[in-house]
Design an enzyme around this catalytic site. Structure first.
Site, PDB file in Angstrom:
ATOM      1  N   LYS A  13       0.822  -1.216   0.000  1.00  0.00           N
ATOM      2  CA  LYS A  13       0.000   0.000   0.000  1.00  0.00           C
ATOM      3  C   LYS A  13       0.853   1.261   0.000  1.00  0.00           C
ATOM      4  O   LYS A  13       0.640   2.157  -0.802  1.00  0.00           O
ATOM      5  CB  LYS A  13      -0.939   0.025   1.217  1.00  0.00           C
ATOM      6  CG  LYS A  13      -1.987  -1.046   1.251  1.00  0.00           C
ATOM      7  CD  LYS A  13      -2.905  -0.931   2.458  1.00  0.00           C
ATOM      8  CE  LYS A  13      -2.210  -0.981   3.783  1.00  0.00           C
ATOM      9  NZ  LYS A  13      -1.708  -2.291   4.186  1.00  0.00           N
ATOM     10  N   ARG A  88      -9.605   0.981   8.939  1.00  0.00           N
ATOM     11  CA  ARG A  88      -9.244  -0.381   9.330  1.00  0.00           C
ATOM     12  C   ARG A  88     -10.406  -1.140   9.921  1.00  0.00           C
ATOM     13  O   ARG A  88     -10.300  -2.343  10.135  1.00  0.00           O
ATOM     14  CB  ARG A  88      -8.103  -0.353  10.343  1.00  0.00           C
ATOM     15  CG  ARG A  88      -6.798   0.073   9.724  1.00  0.00           C
ATOM     16  CD  ARG A  88      -5.678  -0.044  10.719  1.00  0.00           C
ATOM     17  NE  ARG A  88      -4.461   0.465  10.116  1.00  0.00           N
ATOM     18  CZ  ARG A  88      -3.293  -0.130  10.201  1.00  0.00           C
ATOM     19  NH1 ARG A  88      -3.177  -1.245  10.856  1.00  0.00           N
ATOM     20  NH2 ARG A  88      -2.242   0.394   9.636  1.00  0.00           N
ATOM     21  N   ARG A 127      11.434  -5.165   5.128  1.00  0.00           N
ATOM     22  CA  ARG A 127      11.212  -3.721   5.277  1.00  0.00           C
ATOM     23  C   ARG A 127      11.704  -3.243   6.638  1.00  0.00           C
ATOM     24  O   ARG A 127      12.313  -2.176   6.743  1.00  0.00           O
ATOM     25  CB  ARG A 127       9.716  -3.407   5.115  1.00  0.00           C
ATOM     26  CG  ARG A 127       9.377  -1.935   5.284  1.00  0.00           C
ATOM     27  CD  ARG A 127       7.913  -1.661   5.123  1.00  0.00           C
ATOM     28  NE  ARG A 127       7.166  -2.176   6.263  1.00  0.00           N
ATOM     29  CZ  ARG A 127       5.852  -2.235   6.322  1.00  0.00           C
ATOM     30  NH1 ARG A 127       5.117  -1.839   5.300  1.00  0.00           N
ATOM     31  NH2 ARG A 127       5.237  -2.703   7.386  1.00  0.00           N
ATOM     32  N   ARG A 133      12.680  -0.393  11.361  1.00  0.00           N
ATOM     33  CA  ARG A 133      11.387  -0.352  12.046  1.00  0.00           C
ATOM     34  C   ARG A 133      11.365  -1.459  13.094  1.00  0.00           C
ATOM     35  O   ARG A 133      10.995  -2.602  12.796  1.00  0.00           O
ATOM     36  CB  ARG A 133      10.239  -0.584  11.055  1.00  0.00           C
ATOM     37  CG  ARG A 133       9.982   0.552  10.108  1.00  0.00           C
ATOM     38  CD  ARG A 133       8.719   0.259   9.345  1.00  0.00           C
ATOM     39  NE  ARG A 133       8.420   1.258   8.356  1.00  0.00           N
ATOM     40  CZ  ARG A 133       7.315   1.243   7.637  1.00  0.00           C
ATOM     41  NH1 ARG A 133       6.422   0.289   7.781  1.00  0.00           N
ATOM     42  NH2 ARG A 133       7.097   2.188   6.741  1.00  0.00           N
ATOM     43  N   ARG A 144      -0.495  -8.581  13.854  1.00  0.00           N
ATOM     44  CA  ARG A 144      -1.166  -7.588  13.015  1.00  0.00           C
ATOM     45  C   ARG A 144      -2.003  -8.261  11.930  1.00  0.00           C
ATOM     46  O   ARG A 144      -3.097  -7.780  11.597  1.00  0.00           O
ATOM     47  CB  ARG A 144      -0.143  -6.633  12.395  1.00  0.00           C
ATOM     48  CG  ARG A 144       0.439  -5.667  13.424  1.00  0.00           C
ATOM     49  CD  ARG A 144       1.587  -4.839  12.904  1.00  0.00           C
ATOM     50  NE  ARG A 144       1.225  -4.062  11.741  1.00  0.00           N
ATOM     51  CZ  ARG A 144       2.102  -3.589  10.864  1.00  0.00           C
ATOM     52  NH1 ARG A 144       3.397  -3.809  11.021  1.00  0.00           N
ATOM     53  NH2 ARG A 144       1.706  -2.893   9.827  1.00  0.00           N
TER      54      ARG A 144
END
Length: 188
Positions: A13, A88, A127, A133, A144
């Site tokens: 996204k 969401r 990522r 992160r 998640r």
């Protein structure tokens, strides 16, 4: 135009939203980016957000909607908003509909990026390493994904009832996915 990019964490996204921004000049409204900025700010809100995010849970609707509302004028001036990571939940989708309606607008199209779940975990771990992160560990990602499947996936029927969902295979190259998204957007 108001576009919702929809799909689980790691489906692309954010990457595709940035391409749309570059090509069309629209504004990306990434709740993930907004929440990470709040988290790193050290503010009281940021500290609350940090605890929630570190557990892989969803931040409250009130916080997320306030962040979106604050950025809408910028998106309107640019001719389009790309909602990335929002809504969401069905409650958030309804709140977004009310917010946009109060401004004489609506969600025009929902692009659902579909990607294999094992590939998602691998993407997010890569990522996390590339972008430093620390909240993107395999355990947090699995949490998640479970939260996404339980709370966010029900948005598909909500938007399907409106006839605005378009599916794009997110397993292709970045260019292939971007091309498919452009074709959807060009059809209006």
């Amino acid at each position: 135009m108001n576009l919702v990019l929809f799909g689980p964490p790691g489906c692309g996204k954010g990457t595709q939203a940035k391409r749309i921004v570059a090509e069309r000049g629209w504004v990306q409204l990434s709740t993930g980016d907004m929440l990470r900025a709040a988290k790193s700010s050290g503010s009281e809100l940021g500290q609350r957000v940090a605890g929630i995010m570190d557990r892989g849970e969803l931040v409250s609707d009130e916080i997320v909607i306030a962040l979106i509302e604050e950025r809408l004028p910028e998106a309107e001036a640019a001719g389009g908003a790309i909602f990335d990571g929002f809504p969401r939940t069905v409650a958030q989708a309804e709140a977004l509909d009310r917010l946009l309606q109060s401004r004489g607008a609506k969600v025009d199209v929902v692009i659902r990026l579909t990607v294999d779940e094992d590939e998602l975990v691998q993407r997010v771990v890569r990522r996390a390493e590339q972008e430093n992160r620390p909240d993107d560990t395999p355990e947090v990602i699995r949490t998640r994904l479970a939260v996404y499947n339980a709370q966010t996936a029900p948005l598909i029927p909500y938007y399907e009832e409106k006839g605005i969902v378009r599916e794009v295979n997110g397993m292709g190259t970045m260019d292939e996915v971007a091309g498919a998204i452009s074709r959807v957007l060009d059809k209006g």
